[in-house]
Design a protein around this motif. Structure first.
Motif, mmCIF file in Angstrom:
data_model
loop_
_atom_site.group_PDB
_atom_site.id
_atom_site.type_symbol
_atom_site.label_atom_id
_atom_site.label_comp_id
_atom_site.label_asym_id
_atom_site.label_seq_id
_atom_site.Cartn_x
_atom_site.Cartn_y
_atom_site.Cartn_z
ATOM 1 N N ALA A 77 0.775 -1.168 -0.049
ATOM 2 C CA ALA A 77 -0.105 -0.027 0.077
ATOM 3 C C ALA A 77 0.892 1.180 -0.083
ATOM 4 N N GLU A 78 1.922 1.301 0.739
ATOM 5 C CA GLU A 78 2.860 2.470 0.827
ATOM 6 C C GLU A 78 3.302 2.884 -0.464
ATOM 7 N N THR A 79 3.752 1.771 -1.430
ATOM 8 C CA THR A 79 4.561 1.878 -2.533
ATOM 9 C C THR A 79 3.370 2.432 -3.516
ATOM 10 N N VAL A 80 2.301 1.884 -3.570
ATOM 11 C CA VAL A 80 1.123 2.288 -4.416
ATOM 12 C C VAL A 80 0.826 3.806 -4.214
ATOM 13 N N ARG A 81 0.800 4.338 -2.937
ATOM 14 C CA ARG A 81 0.435 5.581 -2.550
ATOM 15 C C ARG A 81 1.711 6.581 -2.975
ATOM 16 N N ARG A 82 2.937 5.860 -2.993
ATOM 17 C CA ARG A 82 4.030 6.891 -3.303
ATOM 18 C C ARG A 82 4.156 6.859 -5.082
ATOM 19 N N LEU A 83 3.363 5.803 -5.644
ATOM 20 C CA LEU A 83 3.501 6.036 -6.997
ATOM 21 C C LEU A 83 2.528 7.024 -7.614
ATOM 22 N N ARG A 84 1.282 7.027 -6.831
ATOM 23 C CA ARG A 84 0.170 7.717 -7.084
ATOM 24 C C ARG A 84 0.687 9.490 -6.921
ATOM 25 N N GLN A 85 1.395 9.730 -5.745
ATOM 26 C CA GLN A 85 1.904 10.856 -5.652
ATOM 27 C C GLN A 85 2.992 11.382 -6.719
ATOM 28 N N ARG A 86 3.770 10.459 -7.061
ATOM 29 C CA ARG A 86 5.160 10.601 -8.021
ATOM 30 C C ARG A 86 4.239 10.930 -9.446
ATOM 31 N N LYS A 87 3.208 10.032 -9.675
ATOM 32 C CA LYS A 87 2.772 10.049 -11.189
ATOM 33 C C LYS A 87 1.653 11.354 -11.248
ATOM 34 N N ARG A 88 1.151 11.595 -10.074
ATOM 35 C CA ARG A 88 0.250 12.661 -10.149
ATOM 36 C C ARG A 88 -1.102 12.162 -10.507
ATOM 37 N N ARG A 89 -1.584 10.723 -10.252
ATOM 38 C CA ARG A 89 -2.572 10.221 -10.757
ATOM 39 C C ARG A 89 -3.287 9.637 -9.497
#
Length: 769
Positions: A230-242
């Motif tokens: 979950a933490e990595t998925v949240r980080r991906l969302r923030q970095r990708k701005r999706r």
């Protein structure tokens, strides 16, 4: 000795068709030859008449996996019979009447090769043959020969060349044929340089450790991470701005997939087909990271479709996120240097190779609805497959249709076939515009098409229409403006092979927005017509969009516009002032909105069904303040309604239909009263959402049945992006069939604007007949 000349047309080049014919001729002990030419494949066969007849009948039954036979024509052949059956060199130069096959998922034979330690292609991530592998993604021009692809720089080693030249080998004339000795290389790098060790094993280890890896795939880069972290998925969302739009997931096998989602036999067949699309499946079973698909009951799964993906997933025990390698709203990266630069703030590592991706191909997306697999996005695995147009369009030629502004694809018509491009995307983005223009040029070259007629949407602000006008002036070519919703109707007719001279049909076309007559905005429409004519018979009541496009992003604006249209606001507060939606609206600058609507300032009236769904979603507290992507609120309303749908019915007396001029207008005042009352009474929100869906279904069915009494038709077309809603399409289709109608809805081409170009093209072709 009797002879037979056999002409094969369709997807018959670059797919192993000639070796199949060679094997078949050997089986029947025939002599002769087979070759590619400008019209497809030509076969000359000699032998006893009865055997020749059996041979001809056997051809359609023994097609290679990627072939598609559109026509098989035969004629008596005169001349002397040769001593053997040969595959001879291609004739006629450029294959002007042939179609490039779509990229295809790795076949079982190649999977066996990469899994066999004794095979020279063991664990080689670029293994392919004539039955699978890259096609459109690597081609630069025709004819489809290696020298015209991004494999041109990889000279085949003696062993690969021997396979390529052997008709008995499944890699005979496989243009991307290669091996570890002579083919592309794979590596893993970080921001500092190459990393040691096996790149696939190292990438898998990085994913397990919670890192984000950019992977160069078949048609573009993807961003991958552990879908259970979950933490990595949240980080991906923030970095990708999706921030909210669902992520696609890849499972290593169907067994793995079934731990997290339901999968029927039809969905399984689609997942394992050569096209290998993303399938939207009902989430069930074990959980993954909660932010994969916020507020949605579906997960978008796909299975590995290249050797690289198979090898990577074999080293992982859980699914991975596999989302497009880009910052949100930008096109997917396809170039190594661009990926390093543009994904530097998103990816931790890059799994890359040195085979160029010539043509960007997003993953296709599909969903099982009403017993059919229906494409929501048509790209890798499907494009550029051609559609044989219906009876009456046999001579249609030289048409280029430019498509829409959002979810763009374009369409060529060439000699009775429609070739719809892969999904291009939203043309509001400058990079997508460049990609759009380059891909049009490529398709024109691949298919030898110089348009004599160009079809565009009527909307003056569409960038696709602007480019169409430029091309029409430069070529020159005749320009044909096509009404948006007529194009949706015509695309569905063409896909279902409705003849040009067929009888008129009724249609419900429900979408977000499209330009109608005299500058008005439509989206909840009932039509009667066909390819040449389309008459608007009824529509949703037009209600203001306060703030214009801002109303798409902020559903509360649509809720207020609807409520203010149907009720006096003080009366509404007095009766329903305790409702959350009313309290939310009271905190908004309603006086400003009232002034804008009264003066017509950036508040165009629209009969949009998409905004209708947004308004009711907001009323039920679903993304009322802000929608992160178009359709988010409507999807949430469908998701909410799902569990209660089959136990509910429509609200009684919830709509009225009044004659206004030449058209009938559908009012929803009664529905709003019923919904507000249910909300005040504390009715379960899922039941309210289900009742809203049932009311629309009942209203649309009743209206179409009424219209059929004055405009006879036994067929109804259901199209437009709103019909991606499974509850709506299945419910309305069932009611219409019970009423005796044949129902047509898009399948192979999206109901949304991704299918619009096909409709534009056939309307332009029909106008020229």
């Amino acid at each position: 000795m009797p002879g037979l000349a056999i002409r094969a047309r369709g997807v018959v080049q670059g797919v192993g068709f000639r070796p199949t014919i060679w094997h078949l001729a050997k089986t029947y002990q025939l002599t002769g030859s087979v070759w590619n030419d400008q019209e497809g494949v030509m076969i000359h066969a000699y032998g006893p008449a009865s055997v020749l007849a059996e041979f001809a009948e056997a051809i359609p039954k023994h097609l290679p996996p990627l072939a598609r036979l559109d026509a098989l024509e035969s004629a008596e052949l005169l001349g002397s019979a040769p001593d053997e059956f040969l595959i001879v060199a291609s004739a006629g130069g450029r294959a002007a009447d042939t179609v490039i096959a779509a990229d295809a998922a790795t076949c079982p034979a190649c999977l066996a090769d990469i899994a066999d330690p004794g095979n020279r292609r063991y664990r080689y991530p670029f293994t392919n043959c004539t039955h699978c592998g890259p096609r459109l993604s690597i081609v630069r021009r025709v004819p489809y020969d290696r020298r015209h692809t991004s494999m041109a720089g990889f000279a085949m080693c003696p062993e690969c060349l021997s396979e390529y030249q052997d008709p008995a080998d499944r890699r005979f004339h496989a243009q991307a044929n290669c091996c570890p000795v002579c083919g592309p290389k794979l590596w893993l790098e970080d921001g500092k340089g190459l990393l040691p060790g096996d790149p696939i094993d190292q990438a898998a280890a990085a994913i397990r450790a919670g890192r984000i890896v950019a992977i160069k795939g078949l048609g573009g880069f993807h961003l991958a991470c552990d879908a259970a972290n979950a933490e990595t998925v949240r980080r991906l969302r923030q970095r990708k701005r999706r921030y909210a739009k669902p992520f696609a997931l890849m499972a290593g096998s169907e067994t793995m997939l079934r731990r997290y989602a339901e999968c029927s036999s039809l969905e399984s067949a689609a997942l394992q087909s050569p096209a290998a699309p993303i399938m939207l499946l009902t989430a069930a079973g074990a959980g993954l990271a909660p932010e994969l698909a916020p507020g949605d009951d579906k997960l978008g799964f796909l299975l590995p479709y290249t050797p690289l993906h198979h090898l990577l997933m074999a080293a992982l025990n859980t699914p991975i996120v596999l989302t497009s390698g880009n910052v949100s709203d930008e096109p997917q990266c396809i170039d190594n240097a661009a990926a390093r630069a543009e994904l530097a703030d998103i990816a931790d590592l890059w799994l890359m190779h040195d085979r160029d991706i010539v043509n960007r191909l997003d993953d296709s997306v599909a969903r099982l609805v009403d017993g059919e697999i229906r494409l929501l996005r048509r790209a890798r695995g499907y494009s550029p497959q051609a559609l044989i147009l219906p009876v009456g369009f046999e001579q249609a030629d030289g048409v280029l249709a430019m498509g829409a502004e959002l979810k763009n694809s374009f369409c060529l018509i060439r000699r009775g076939q429609a070739i719809v491009s892969q999904h291009i995307g939203d043309l509001e983005n400058a990079a997508a515009q460049r990609d759009y223009r380059q891909t049009i040029d490529l398709y024109r070259q691949l298919h030898g098409c110089t348009p004599t007629r160009i079809a565009i949407d009527r909307h003056p602000g569409y960038l696709s229409s602007a480019h169409g006008r430029e091309l029409a002036a430069a070529l020159p070519a005749e320009l044909k403006e096509v009404q948006h919703h007529h194009a949706h109707l015509a695309a569905c007719l063409a896909e279902h092979a409705a003849p040009l001279a067929g009888p008129p049909v009724l249609a419900a076309i429900f979408d977000g927005l499209g330009l109608g007559d005299e500058g008005s905005l439509w989206g909840g429409e009932f039509f009667w017509g066909g390819y040449r004519t389309c008459r608007r018979l009824a529509h949703f009541e037009a209600i203001a969009l306060p703030g214009g496009t801002q109303a798409i992003r902020e559903p509360w604006r649509n809720a207020y516009a609807q409520l203010a249209h149907y009720f006096a606001w003080p009366d509404l507060i007095a009766e329903y002032g305790g409702l959350a939606i009313v309290q939310l609206l009271n905190r908004k600058p309603l006086a400003t909105l009232d002034a804008m609507i009264a003066k017509g300032l950036n508040s165009p009236p629209a009969s949009s069904c998409g905004r209708w769904f947004d308004a009711f979603a907001a009323a039920l507290g679903l993304h009322a303040e802000f929608a992160d992507y178009e359709g988010q609120a409507a999807i949430a309303l469908e998701t909410l309604a799902g569990p209660a749908f089959f136990g509910e019915r429509a609200y009684p007396d919830a709509w009225t239909l009044a004659q206004t001029g030449e058209s009938r207008v559908l009012s929803w005042r009664g529905l709003w009263l019923a919904v507000l009352t249910d909300l005040r009474d504390g009715t379960d929100l899922a039941r309210v959402a289900a009742r809203i869906h049932h009311t629309l279904i009942d209203a649309a069915s009743a209206i179409l049945s009424t219209l059929a009494t004055t405009h006879p038709a036994d067929t109804v077309v259901l199209s437009g992006g709103v019909f991606q809603n499974r509850l709506l399409l299945e419910g309305l289709s069932a009611k219409l069939r019970t009423a005796g109608f044949q129902v047509l809805a898009p399948r192979a081409y999206p109901a949304n604007d991704g299918g619009l170009a096909l409709g534009q093209a056939v309307i332009a072709a029909a106008a020229a007949r």
